[in-house]
Structures are given as C-alpha cells and as structure tokens.
Design an enzyme around this catalytic site. Structure first.
Site, short mmCIF file in Angstrom:
data_model
loop_
_atom_site.label_atom_id
_atom_site.label_comp_id
_atom_site.label_asym_id
_atom_site.label_seq_id
_atom_site.Cartn_x
_atom_site.Cartn_y
_atom_site.Cartn_z
CB ALA A 14 -9.50 -6.54 -6.59
NE ARG A 19 -23.81 -4.21 -2.19
CZ ARG A 19 -24.12 -3.47 -3.24
NH1 ARG A 19 -25.37 -3.07 -3.43
NH2 ARG A 19 -23.19 -3.13 -4.12
N GLY A 151 -22.91 4.70 -12.11
CA GLY A 151 -22.35 5.94 -12.62
C GLY A 151 -23.17 6.39 -13.83
CG ASN A 181 -19.44 3.47 -16.57
OD1 ASN A 181 -19.16 2.79 -17.55
ND2 ASN A 181 -18.61 3.69 -15.57
CE1 TYR A 377 -25.02 -49.64 -3.80
CE2 TYR A 377 -24.15 -51.69 -2.88
CZ TYR A 377 -23.96 -50.38 -3.30
OH TYR A 377 -22.72 -49.82 -3.24
#
Length: 485
Positions: A14, A19, A151, A181, A377
């Site tokens: 979400a 940044r 964390g 964490n 080509y």
C-alpha cells in the site's frame, strides 16, 4: 503442494515509496525482468496458500491492474484489499482479513511487496517452524551489521522473543541490537484477528503497528518466536533507486550462478544479465556483455555474444549470435546472426540460415539455409529456402501510406543493391542483376535487370572541376598515357 500449506498469505503493497522519487509506484519498479511486486507474489504463491491477498492504497487502480496481470501469468486467484485512512502495517493486515473467510483457521503469512529476493522456500520454512512449534506468532529475523531504520528484536533473559521495538520508539540500548525484524510473519489466524482488535496507535508514528500483536499474544500466554534467516538479502527491501540497483545486481548474480551450476558457460558473470523468466539449455555459452530479457529461450550448444541483447527471443540449438540486438525473434538451429544485426519483432530465421553484418529485419520469414549476408533491410517479407540476397539490398515495404509484402522463392540469387518494391513476388530459382529495381513479379528461373547503357563523358572533370585534386590526377594520368603511347 507444500507439506505446511498456509491458510493465507497477505502481501502488503500500500505504500507510496516517496524515496523512489518516481511517478511509477514503488512496487511496480522492475528488477530481473519482473516488478518487485511480481517477485513478492511469486514467492507467496510458491507456498500454495489457500488464499492470497495483496493490500493496496497508493496508485490503487494502477497497481490493481498490475496485480491482475500477475495473477493471469501465474494462473491463480489473487485477491485485492484496500487500506483505509488509518496508517500502519497492523491496519493494512486488518484490511486484508476482510477479504478472507471469517472462520479461517491455520497459518496466515504476512510479507511485503518490495522484498524481491524472498523465496517461497524461506516462507515455507517459516510456516513449517511456526506450525511444528505450535506458535501464535513467528517472525522472520536477521542479523545485520547496520540495523539503523529497522525494528529491533528484543529477547528476554531466556533468549525468547519478548517484543519488537520500532526504530523511532527505541531507546539507546535497544538501538544497539543488531537482530532486526524483517516484517515477515507467520500468525495463527485466530490470534491475529483477536490481537489486531486490541492494537492502538499510541506511538511515535501514530500508526497501528503489526508488531504490537507480538506483545499482546505473549501477554496472553501464547507462544511467540523469531526464526533467524542467514540470507539477509531475502529480507532486504527497496526504498530508493540505489537499493533497487543493489537488489537487482544481487538477484542477477544468483540467477547467473544458478545457470552456471545447471551447465551453462558464462565467460564473464559480471557483464552478463539474465532475467528471471529466461530459459537456457545445458552447454549454452554466453560471452561477455550479454543481456537476456523477458521469455528468451536458448537451446543447447548455442553461442551468444559478445555484446548481444535478446528480448523474448527463441534461439535454436547450435546457433551463433554475435553483437546483435533482437526482440520477439526466432533464430533456427545452426543459424548465424551478426555482427551488428538488428532483429526486430516478427523475424524468423530458419535453420542454417544467416543474417549478417549491418542487416535489419522486421516481420521477415527467412527459410532454411537462406542468407542475407550484408548491409540490407528485410521488412515485411517471406524468403524461401537456400536463397541468397545480395549486399546492400532493400525490401521497399512502405509506400508512404501502407506497408506491403514481398515474397522471394527458394534458390533465388539476387545481385547487390537490389530493390524489391513491394508488393512483388520473385519466383523460385530466379536471379537479379546488380542494381536492379524489381517493380513487378519475376517468374521462376528468370533474370531480372534494370540496367541502362553506361555513358562516359570524356574530360568532364578537367573541364568542370579545374584545379581540383581529381582534375590534377586525371591530367597526370592522361599525360602518362600520352608518353607511353
């Protein structure tokens, strides 16, 4: 099906990702040929969950459309949940639960949309550890040298998980903890629902933290634990373009190494880039500067490179492609391409065929053994078997309004500088002279020519360009001829 199959996997996607400084939502940024979110959903789907939910908010419609495309590719249902105005991972997870059955039981895994190196194996290992230890909550943790921004895992005196403290809520002692964490969890479904109902937003960020579920579960006497992964890259997220590039480089290193272990020769791994969906057979050789993108498929004993980029291209056994750019093309077994060729979408080169130096092709079917060797080509054309197109030839396919098709038969030989003005057909076994402009069909076995008589204007340079180096050279040559006569 995995032995420990989660009841659901929730992928949190979400966030805005400010940044990144991009108009593109963070989770749609690609590495290894897939978006970050595609990698995350692949890992989640690899655990064979009963339900898979992605939580969205920023650029919701754009990301939802992207999710639908991923679901189609992996051929499974992926549900979408919308996060409301209440911020935080806890609230995002709570919103995801609204898409799941109220009576859901078993393990619910929560992961993120920006951890592209996370694997299904690691998630399955987390689920297995969680269920075998009858956990209420199991968090995936990692030891890092620089834990800033993460964390922290706080353990009690016995070494058991006590709680998780977010960086902004941590004191100085807690900030020195190096076990972090990952934000990836396995929850007992009932514990998750009950605990989230008790989580508030009284913290430095004013968010509903998912980490608070651990303290609530532990306080009720339920078992909480942390499983440490040794592979820190798997829990690394991409917060800016520097981290995105770092993750892309590491993912590519792993992909290249896996292919080498599967029997592919990679001469210079540092300059070789291989997307996640590329398929390589054993005994393929990749020379320096090769980039293989999309669903490119290379058969055994093919040699690719140096300095070649192929996207969604199929290469047959034993083919050789040198310094070439190709997209949505097929190169047959034993064929050769390059150097400096450009294979545009719709190119199909048959077995043992050749597309040579400075040749561009588009919507061109070139048959077995046929060659377009130099400076040409070929667009909107079909060439039969064992034909040879002379140097500097052009398939003139565009009349200024529409594109037209040229058909060249088998065993045809065309001279240098032949112009095929489409629509036109050249029959089997026909020839053309150098400088021919083919404007009408050439019957099988015929020789096509548009050669005017050559006319020489004597002394033109001396008379019209007097004093020039060319005139001086001409005068000297004339004088030498007069003296020799």
């Amino acid at each position: 099906m995995t032995q420990h199959r989660p009841a659901a996997v929730i992928v949190l996607a979400a966030g805005e990702g400010t940044r990144m400084k991009s108009a593109t939502p963070k989770v749609i940024h690609p590495i290894g040929g897939r978006s970050l979110l595609h990698h995350a959903i692949n890992a989640a789907a690899g655990t064979a969950p009963e339900h898979l939910v992605v939580v969205l908010r920023h650029a919701r419609d754009q990301v939802a459309e992207h999710v639908a495309g991923i679901a189609e590719v992996i051929d499974r249902t992926v549900l979408v949940a919308d996060q409301d105005d209440i911020p935080g991972t806890g609230r995002a997870t709570e919103c995801a639960l609204t898409q799941l059955p109220d009576d859901l039981t078993g393990t619910v895994v929560v992961t993120y949309g920006d951890v592209p190196l996370l694997t299904a194996h690691t998630l399955s290992t987390l689920v297995e550890h969680h269920e075998e230890h009858r956990g209420a909550v199991t968090v995936l943790s990692a030891q890092v040298a620089r834990p800033r921004g993460y964390g922290r895992i706080v353990r009690d005196a016995a070494g058991d998980l006590e709680r998780i403290v977010e960086e902004k809520d941590a004191d100085e002692q807690q900030k020195r903890i190096t076990e972090i964490n990952s934000g990836i969890y396995a929850f007992d479904a009932a514990v998750l629902r009950e605990s989230l109902a008790q989580v508030g937003t009284d913290n430095a960020q004013g968010e509903k933290y998912l980490t608070d579920v651990i303290q609530i579960a532990r306080g009720s006497g339920a078992r909480v634990a942390a499983l440490t992964t040794e592979d820190v890259w798997q829990v690394e997220g991409a917060n800016d373009r520097v981290q995105l590039a770092q993750l892309g480089r590491e993912l590519n290193r792993r992909i290249v190494e896996d292919w080498m272990r599967a029997g592919v020769t990679v001469i210079d791994p540092d300059t070789t880039w291989i997307d996640s969906d590329v398929t390589l057979a054993s005994d393929v050789t990749l020379l320096p500067g090769v980039q293989l993108h999309g669903a490119t498929d290379i058969a055994s004993h093919a040699v690719i490179g140096p300095d070649t980029t192929l996207t969604d291209t199929e290469v047959g056994a034993g083919a050789q492609i040198v310094r070439t750019h190709g997209q949505l093309a097929v190169v047959g077994a034993g064929a050769t391409v390059g150097p400096f060729a450009y294979l545009r979408p719709g190119t199909l080169l048959g077995a043992e065929g050749k597309i040579g130096t400075f040749v561009e092709t588009k919507n061109a079917r070139i048959g077995t053994g046929s060659k377009v060797p130099h400076l040409s080509y070929v667009g909107d054309a079909t060439i039969g078997e064992y034909s040879n197109i002379g140097a500097s030839s052009v398939f003139v396919n565009y009349d200024g309004v529409a594109k037209h098709h040229t058909t060249v038969g088998s065993y045809v030989r065309t001279g240098s500088d032949t112009m095929f003005v489409a629509p036109v057909t050249v029959g089997d076994g026909a020839y053309s002279g150098a400088g021919t402009v083919i404007r009408k069909d050439v019957p099988p076995g015929a020789l096509a020519m548009t050669v005017a008589p050559q006319r020489n204007v004597e002394n033109w340079v001396v008379e019209q360009r007097p004093g020039t180096p060319a005139a001086q050279a001409a005068e000297a040559a004339a004088q030498a001829k007069k003296e020799s006569d």
